[in-house]
Enzyme design. Structure first.
Site, PDB file in Angstrom:
ATOM      1  N   LYS A 260      48.741  45.336  68.867  1.00  0.00           N
ATOM      2  CA  LYS A 260      47.841  44.328  68.287  1.00  0.00           C
ATOM      3  C   LYS A 260      47.070  43.617  69.394  1.00  0.00           C
ATOM      4  O   LYS A 260      47.524  43.525  70.546  1.00  0.00           O
ATOM      5  CB  LYS A 260      48.609  43.286  67.450  1.00  0.00           C
ATOM      6  CG  LYS A 260      49.686  42.471  68.196  1.00  0.00           C
ATOM      7  CD  LYS A 260      49.215  41.232  68.924  1.00  0.00           C
ATOM      8  CE  LYS A 260      50.329  40.532  69.669  1.00  0.00           C
ATOM      9  NZ  LYS A 260      49.897  39.570  70.664  1.00  0.00           N
TER      10      LYS A 260
ATOM     11  N   ASP B  59      56.282  38.661  65.802  1.00  0.00           N
ATOM     12  CA  ASP B  59      55.179  39.635  65.769  1.00  0.00           C
ATOM     13  C   ASP B  59      55.563  40.938  65.056  1.00  0.00           C
ATOM     14  O   ASP B  59      54.718  41.824  64.899  1.00  0.00           O
ATOM     15  CB  ASP B  59      54.730  39.993  67.199  1.00  0.00           C
ATOM     16  CG  ASP B  59      53.942  38.870  67.862  1.00  0.00           C
ATOM     17  OD1 ASP B  59      53.599  37.891  67.175  1.00  0.00           O
ATOM     18  OD2 ASP B  59      53.674  38.989  69.070  1.00  0.00           O
TER      19      ASP B  59
HETATM   20  P1  ATP Z   1      54.179  39.816  72.688  1.00  0.00           P
HETATM   21  O1  ATP Z   1      52.730  40.170  72.723  1.00  0.00           O
HETATM   22  O2  ATP Z   1      54.845  40.084  71.356  1.00  0.00           O
HETATM   23  O3  ATP Z   1      54.526  38.513  73.268  1.00  0.00           O
HETATM   24  P2  ATP Z   1      54.444  41.607  74.888  1.00  0.00           P
HETATM   25  O4  ATP Z   1      53.559  42.714  74.414  1.00  0.00           O
HETATM   26  O5  ATP Z   1      53.886  40.664  75.885  1.00  0.00           O
HETATM   27  O6  ATP Z   1      54.953  40.842  73.629  1.00  0.00           O
HETATM   28  P3  ATP Z   1      56.621  43.454  75.066  1.00  0.00           P
HETATM   29  O7  ATP Z   1      56.004  44.717  75.538  1.00  0.00           O
HETATM   30  O8  ATP Z   1      57.006  43.356  73.656  1.00  0.00           O
HETATM   31  O9  ATP Z   1      55.732  42.203  75.481  1.00  0.00           O
HETATM   32  O10 ATP Z   1      57.876  43.205  76.036  1.00  0.00           O
HETATM   33  C1  ATP Z   1      58.446  41.957  76.292  1.00  0.00           C
HETATM   34  C2  ATP Z   1      59.864  42.203  76.790  1.00  0.00           C
HETATM   35  O11 ATP Z   1      60.636  42.681  75.703  1.00  0.00           O
HETATM   36  C3  ATP Z   1      59.970  43.301  77.840  1.00  0.00           C
HETATM   37  O12 ATP Z   1      59.850  42.784  79.136  1.00  0.00           O
HETATM   38  C4  ATP Z   1      61.334  43.903  77.584  1.00  0.00           C
HETATM   39  O13 ATP Z   1      62.311  43.315  78.386  1.00  0.00           O
HETATM   40  C5  ATP Z   1      61.671  43.553  76.142  1.00  0.00           C
HETATM   41  N1  ATP Z   1      61.731  44.703  75.200  1.00  0.00           N
HETATM   42  C6  ATP Z   1      62.647  44.885  74.250  1.00  0.00           C
HETATM   43  N2  ATP Z   1      62.410  46.005  73.540  1.00  0.00           N
HETATM   44  C7  ATP Z   1      61.318  46.559  74.044  1.00  0.00           C
HETATM   45  C8  ATP Z   1      60.581  47.735  73.719  1.00  0.00           C
HETATM   46  N3  ATP Z   1      60.960  48.562  72.728  1.00  0.00           N
HETATM   47  N4  ATP Z   1      59.470  47.994  74.425  1.00  0.00           N
HETATM   48  C9  ATP Z   1      59.088  47.149  75.407  1.00  0.00           C
HETATM   49  N5  ATP Z   1      59.760  46.040  75.777  1.00  0.00           N
HETATM   50  C10 ATP Z   1      60.867  45.735  75.101  1.00  0.00           C
END
Ligand code: ATP
Length: 311
Positions: free
Chosen positions: A10, A141
């Site tokens: 997203k 999310d």
């Molecule tokens: P958001 O935009 O929802 O705040 P994000 O995109 O910034 O999230 P994610 O890629 O969801 O961040 O990752 C945040 C943290 O979640 C990672 O650093 C990791 O430790 C943890 N995590 C748990 N499950 C997963 C997964 N399936 N893929 C990636 N990270 C994961």
């Protein structure tokens, strides 16, 4: 038996952040937009007694936890517990294209994909309303990754209202080296508000609401108006923690993007282009600029997590 689910990342075309609440969360006016850049989660029945096991491939695979904290594993366990299943022997393989800790809800996407994949693998037929409740338990999310399209998220982002949208939009995502922690970016947002003297509490900051100009642009399929209405209240905080992102935003704009903003909590930067050719040109210019690790041209909106293959 195997089930593969494709799930979108997203971008927040509007991310309005209210003041810090007593429970530690912020009220959000969050317009989620699902893009074709996405992950695939494949669920395969495991040998009895193996439990939930994980593997991951892709450029960021090393940054994905393969323990119980992975949202895909937590989703499989939550679904099994909801149905009172004794055995949860499943292997989940994540083919990861969504940048990790990039502000594109990649972990949440994998959680949503695992719910749909395990539901199909185990033949549960869980009603969508129940899947949405389980998704909200996993994280704010996660429900949007089930729904896809474009939706307004209220509360912490988990109360979703699908929004009317016309046409298709062309996006470019510039991936940074390393991630940003979402809680750290919210803390920096509060700190900057305190420093500016406006206060950061929910009695001091107005409760955010969806921008009517943005909603009208989406309904009309007007990319130029959408580009003008893009807003992210977390952007100053992401730029404060990662000043180099200013150069990335500038490089995309100079290459002809009609709109640019930090995606969610960053550090991925999102650019809106006027058509598919312009998006490819912006992506090429971003790669050449050296201001990002990778740049991907893509489009949206696209549907939420859905089964693509099974055998
Ligand atoms: P958001 O935009 O929802 O705040 P994000 O995109 O910034 O999230 P994610 O890629 O969801 O961040 O990752 C945040 C943290 O979640 C990672 O650093 C990791 O430790 C943890 N995590 C748990 N499950 C997963 C997964 N399936 N893929 C990636 N990270 C994961």
């Amino acid at each position: 038996m195997t089930v593969t689910v494709r799930v979108p990342a997203k971008v927040n075309v509007q991310l309005g952040v209210g003041g810090l609440r007593a429970d530690g969360f912020h009220d959000l006016a969050n317009v989620f937009f699902a893009v074709a850049l996405g992950d695939e989660v494949t669920a395969t029945a495991g040998e009895p007694g193996t439990g939930v096991t994980l593997s991951c491939t892709g450029p960021d695979a090393d940054a994905v936890p393969l323990d119980d904290s992975n949202l895909a594993a937590r989703a499989a366990r939550l679904l099994a517990a909801h149905h009172g299943l004794a055995a949860t022997d499943v292997h989940l393989h994540i083919a990861k294209a969504i940048p990790v800790a990039g502000g594109m809800a990649g972990g949440s996407a994998d959680g949503a994909a695992a719910l749909v994949a395990c539901d199909a693998l185990w033949g549960l037929g869980t009603p969508v309303e129940v899947l949405l409740e389980l998704a909200a338990e996993l994280g704010s999310d996660v429900p949007f990754a089930l729904v896809g399209g474009v939706a307004l998220g209220r509360g912490r982002g988990e109360i979703l209202e699908p929004l009317p949208v016309a046409g298709s939009y062309h996006w470019v995502f510039a991936v940074a080296d390393g991630g940003l922690s979402t809680p750290a970016v919210f803390r920096e947002c509060d700190r900057l508000r305190e420093e500016a003297g406006t206060g950061s509490g929910d009695t001091e900051v107005a409760t955010p609401d969806a921008d009517p100009a943005l909603l009208a642009a989406l309904a009309d399929g007007d990319a130029v108006a959408l580009a003008a209405a893009l807003t992210n209240d977390l952007q100053p905080a992401a730029l404060s923690l990662r000043p180099a992102l200013a150069a990335t935003l500038r490089a995309g704009t100079e290459a002809g993007a009609i709109g640019a903003l930090v995606s969610g909590s960053g550090p991925t930067c999102a650019f809106l282009a006027k058509d598919a050719d312009a998006a490819e040109a912006v992506a090429a210019a971003l790669r050449a600029s050296g201001s990002c690790r990778a740049a991907h041209a893509t489009y949206g909106p696209v549907p939420g997590a859905a089964v693509t293959a099974g055998e």
